[in-house]
Enzyme design. Structure first.
Site: not given
Length: 262
Positions: A41, A90, A218
């Site tokens: 990340d 994403n 996540s």
């Protein structure tokens, strides 16, 4: 901007002053995680901080992929390294950014395939191949084919991966097996469920690392991380190198893993 990024990448060292003679022998004296999973990340924030486009952060992050892969392999006992490369969420990002991310496997195969083969590393993809562009799938296929016979560490790219989707798909397959009579309902336990997950042939992650200061998982390996040790750092992924990786391993070795026991 491009020339500025190229100049930076040429001189970039992910972990200045890292002393492998200090780290590796000492770490090898303690327990080494068999499977390390990483949420990579902070590429976009790294780039924004430097006045660069987000894609510049993703390109810089490739260098960290290379450095961390080498570090994990150099430790000698890590069986699998899983890198969260592109989640099912994403796709919501800007189209130009998504297109760039989909092109990275092609670039990675040009720059890193020979070394991965030389290191006896096997490359795999963890995720849903449906929906990925043909050129991305072709590059992934070349990686998998070229390294299929390698017997060393598994480098596992979680791409178009979402854990909730994985769990739902596993459940559907189990239901189909029960309906067809191939599997008895009462035989379904944790071990059986594991066999229907995308990670069926891998050990569960002993250590999960997330960079860039976010403290959540996540939608990443929700089932598999049940008893993993979690390690978070404020360092953005492009700045995460060998030394930070070794620090995470060192912290893992300090922990007492009781799996619910006293």
């Amino acid at each position: 901007m491009i020339q500025r990024l190229k100049k930076w990448l040429v001189g970039y060292q992910s972990a200045p002053g890292t002393d492998d003679e200090k780290w590796i022998p000492r770490l090898q004296e303690g327990p080494i995680p068999k499977h390390v999973a990483i949420i990579m990340d902070g590429n976009g924030r790294w780039a924004k901080k430097r006045g660069m486009p987000r894609v510049a952060g993703h390109r810089a992050g490739m260098k960290s992929v290379r450095n961390v892969t080498r570090a994990a392999d150099d430790l000698g006992e890590i069986e699998a390294l899983t890198l969260y490369s592109f989640s099912t969420e994403n796709w919501k990002r800007p189209k130009d950014e998504v297109n760039f991310l989909m092109s990275l496997p092609e670039e990675f195969i040009r720059t890193d395939l020979d070394e991965l083969v030389e290191r006896n590393i096997q490359v795999r993809m963890l995720g849903n191949k449906e929906g990925l562009p043909a050129h991305t799938l072709e590059a992934i296929g070349k990686f998998e084919e070229a390294t299929a016979d390698n017997t060393g560490m598994i480098l596992n790219f979680a791409m178009n991966y979402g854990s909730r989707f994985e769990i739902i798909e596993a459940t559907r397959r189990i239901i189909d097996e029960v309906k067809s009579g191939k599997l008895d309902r009462d035989d379904v336990d944790e071990n059986v469920f594991n066999e229907f997950l995308l990670t069926a042939t891998l050990p569960e992650p002993d250590l999960m690392i997330r960079t860039s200061g976010e403290v959540r998982i996540s939608n990443f390996m929700l089932w598999q991380l049940a008893y993993s040790e979690l390690w978070f750092t404020d360092v953005h992924w492009p700045d995460f190198g060998r030394e930070k990786f070794f620090e995470a391993i060192q912290d893992f070795q300090r922990r007492s893993r009781r799996y619910g026991a006293v």
